[in-house]
Scaffold this motif. Structure first.
Motif, PDB file in Angstrom:
ATOM      1  N   GLN A  70       0.835  -1.206   0.000  1.00  0.00           N
ATOM      2  CA  GLN A  70       0.000   0.000   0.000  1.00  0.00           C
ATOM      3  C   GLN A  70       0.870   1.257   0.000  1.00  0.00           C
ATOM      4  O   GLN A  70       0.597   2.224  -0.719  1.00  0.00           O
ATOM      5  CB  GLN A  70      -0.911  -0.007   1.221  1.00  0.00           C
ATOM      6  N   HIS A  73       2.411   1.656  -3.391  1.00  0.00           N
ATOM      7  CA  HIS A  73       1.357   2.103  -4.304  1.00  0.00           C
ATOM      8  C   HIS A  73       1.247   3.625  -4.268  1.00  0.00           C
ATOM      9  O   HIS A  73       1.161   4.287  -5.314  1.00  0.00           O
ATOM     10  CB  HIS A  73       0.034   1.451  -3.903  1.00  0.00           C
ATOM     11  N   GLY A  78       0.498   5.273  -7.706  1.00  0.00           N
ATOM     12  CA  GLY A  78      -0.478   4.255  -8.063  1.00  0.00           C
ATOM     13  C   GLY A  78      -0.011   3.280  -9.130  1.00  0.00           C
ATOM     14  O   GLY A  78      -0.768   2.383  -9.512  1.00  0.00           O
ATOM     15  N   ASP A  81       1.022  -1.838  -8.294  1.00  0.00           N
ATOM     16  CA  ASP A  81      -0.306  -2.317  -7.909  1.00  0.00           C
ATOM     17  C   ASP A  81      -0.334  -3.839  -7.987  1.00  0.00           C
ATOM     18  O   ASP A  81      -0.310  -4.407  -9.079  1.00  0.00           O
ATOM     19  CB  ASP A  81      -1.367  -1.712  -8.834  1.00  0.00           C
ATOM     20  N   THR A  83      -2.678  -5.761  -7.506  1.00  0.00           N
ATOM     21  CA  THR A  83      -3.921  -6.286  -8.080  1.00  0.00           C
ATOM     22  C   THR A  83      -3.916  -6.185  -9.595  1.00  0.00           C
ATOM     23  O   THR A  83      -4.771  -6.778 -10.259  1.00  0.00           O
ATOM     24  CB  THR A  83      -5.151  -5.524  -7.559  1.00  0.00           C
ATOM     25  N   ASN A  86      -6.897  -2.315  -9.411  1.00  0.00           N
ATOM     26  CA  ASN A  86      -7.277  -1.163  -8.596  1.00  0.00           C
ATOM     27  C   ASN A  86      -7.027  -1.484  -7.125  1.00  0.00           C
ATOM     28  O   ASN A  86      -7.871  -2.085  -6.460  1.00  0.00           O
ATOM     29  CB  ASN A  86      -8.738  -0.810  -8.833  1.00  0.00           C
ATOM     30  N   PHE A  87      -5.868  -1.061  -6.635  1.00  0.00           N
ATOM     31  CA  PHE A  87      -5.494  -1.389  -5.256  1.00  0.00           C
ATOM     32  C   PHE A  87      -6.441  -0.758  -4.240  1.00  0.00           C
ATOM     33  O   PHE A  87      -6.561  -1.241  -3.108  1.00  0.00           O
ATOM     34  CB  PHE A  87      -4.059  -0.934  -4.977  1.00  0.00           C
ATOM     35  N   PRO A 195      -1.651  -0.259 -14.575  1.00  0.00           N
ATOM     36  CA  PRO A 195      -2.929  -0.607 -13.951  1.00  0.00           C
ATOM     37  C   PRO A 195      -4.080   0.352 -14.240  1.00  0.00           C
ATOM     38  O   PRO A 195      -5.217  -0.105 -14.409  1.00  0.00           O
ATOM     39  CB  PRO A 195      -2.595  -0.629 -12.448  1.00  0.00           C
ATOM     40  N   ASP A 196      -3.812   1.651 -14.317  1.00  0.00           N
ATOM     41  CA  ASP A 196      -4.918   2.590 -14.516  1.00  0.00           C
ATOM     42  C   ASP A 196      -5.524   2.471 -15.911  1.00  0.00           C
ATOM     43  O   ASP A 196      -6.737   2.611 -16.097  1.00  0.00           O
ATOM     44  CB  ASP A 196      -4.482   4.028 -14.228  1.00  0.00           C
TER      45      ASP A 196
END
Length: 249
Positions: A70, A73, A78, A81, A83, A86-87, A195-196
Motif C-alpha cells: 500500500q 502504491h 499508483g 499495484d 492487483t 485497482n489497489f 494498472p490505470d
C-alpha cells in the motif's frame, strides 16, 4: 517462485557455507509457499478465494507485506499495484488485521514484489552470518552484490540484449547494492501492465535500477517500465536510487 536462484559465497569454510545455504533454501521455500497464488494452501491463495466474500484475517507477515505494498502504491503514484487493476479495492482493517476486496474480480499477484522481498530477507540472513563477500542471482533479474569479487573491487554484471545475445548493452558494478532488471524478451512480452489504463507494455525496451534495497529495486524496475517521463521524475524523488538506465532493445 518459478525461477533459478544462485549464490556465490567467498572466504568462508565449507561447513559454514553449507549451513548458510540451508538457511537460505528454507527461507526460499517458506516465502514461495506464502506468495504462490497457484498453491491452494498458500496465504495468498486463501485471500484470493475468500476476500471478496468475507474479511480474511491474515498472519503478521502478510499484513506487513500488504501495508508495505500500500505504501509503495502511494509512493509510485499508483503505478505499483499488486492487483494489476485497482489497489483501492483492497480494504485493510487496522483493528483486526483483516483484508477484504470491495470488488469481486480483484486478486493479489506478488509477481513484481516477491523476488525483491525474498532477496531482502536473504540479505539479512547473509549479514547475520557475517559473510562479507557474496553474490546472489535470482533469475538473472534480481541480483545482490555484497562486498566484492575476489579479483576486483565490486561484482560485475553484464546485461545482454535479449533480442541479440551477442550485444552487451551494459556492464554494472555492484558493491553492497541490489540490481533489478525488467523488460520484454522475444518469448515474454506484454507481461507488464499499466494498472490505470490496463495497457501492456509491448515495446522492445528494458529498465535496470540499482539501489541498496533489493525490494525497492524490484518495485521500481517494473514501475519505470510503465511510467511517463514526468512520473519518473516525480517518483524518483521518493526513493534513494543509485542508478537507473533505460535500454532500447
Amino acid at each position: 517462485m518459478g525461477t533459478k536462484f544462485d549464490l556465490l559465497i567467498i572466504n568462508q569454510n565449507r561447513l559454514k557455507s553449507q549451513e548458510l545455504w540451508g538457511d537460505i533454501v528454507f527461507e526460499l521455500r517458506r516465502l514461495d509457499q506464502l506468495f504462490n497464488r497457484f498453491d491452494t494452501t498458500s496465504e495468498t491463495s486463501k485471500i484470493n478465494k475468500e476476500a471478496a466474500l468475507t474479511p480474511v484475517q491474515v498472519n503478521p507477515e502478510i499484513w506487513s507485506v500488504l501495508k508495505n505494498c500500500q505504501m509503495y502504491h502511494i509512493r509510485t503514484l499508483g503505478l505499483f499495484d499488486i492487483t494489476l487493476d485497482n489497489f483501492s479495492k483492497v480494504v485493510l482493517n487496522e483493528n483486526n488485521h483483516t483484508v477484504s476486496f470491495s470488488k469481486k474480480d480483484i486478486s493479489l499477484d506478488f509477481g513484481g514484489y516477491a523476488k525483491g522481498y525474498t532477496l531482502l530477507k536473504i540479505k539479512d540472513i547473509i549479514h547475520q552470518a557475517e559473510v562479507k563477500d557474496c553474490f546472489a542471482d535470482f533469475g538473472n533479474s534480481s541480483i545482490l552484490g555484497i562486498g566484492h569479487h575476489p579479483y576486483g573491487d565490486a561484482w560485475k554484471v553484464n546485461f545482454e540484449n535479449p533480442y541479440n545475445h551477442s550485444i552487451v548493452l551494459d556492464e554494472i558494478s555492484l558493491k553492497d547494492m541490489a540490481l533489478s532488471v525488467s523488460g520484454n524478451t522475444p518469448s515474454y512480452t506484454g507481461h507488464i501492465v499499466r494498472p490505470d489504463a490496463r495497457e501492456p507494455v509491448n515495446g522492445r525496451k528494458a529498465i535496470s535500477v540499482m539501489t541498496e534495497n533489493p525490494l525497492e529495486a524490484e518495485v521500481l524496475s517494473t514501475v519505470f517500465m510503465i511510467a511517463s517521463e514526468a512520473e519518473k521524475k516525480q517518483i524518483s524523488e521518493n526513493f534513494a536510487i543509485q542508478r537507473i538506465v533505460e535500454y532500447n532493445l
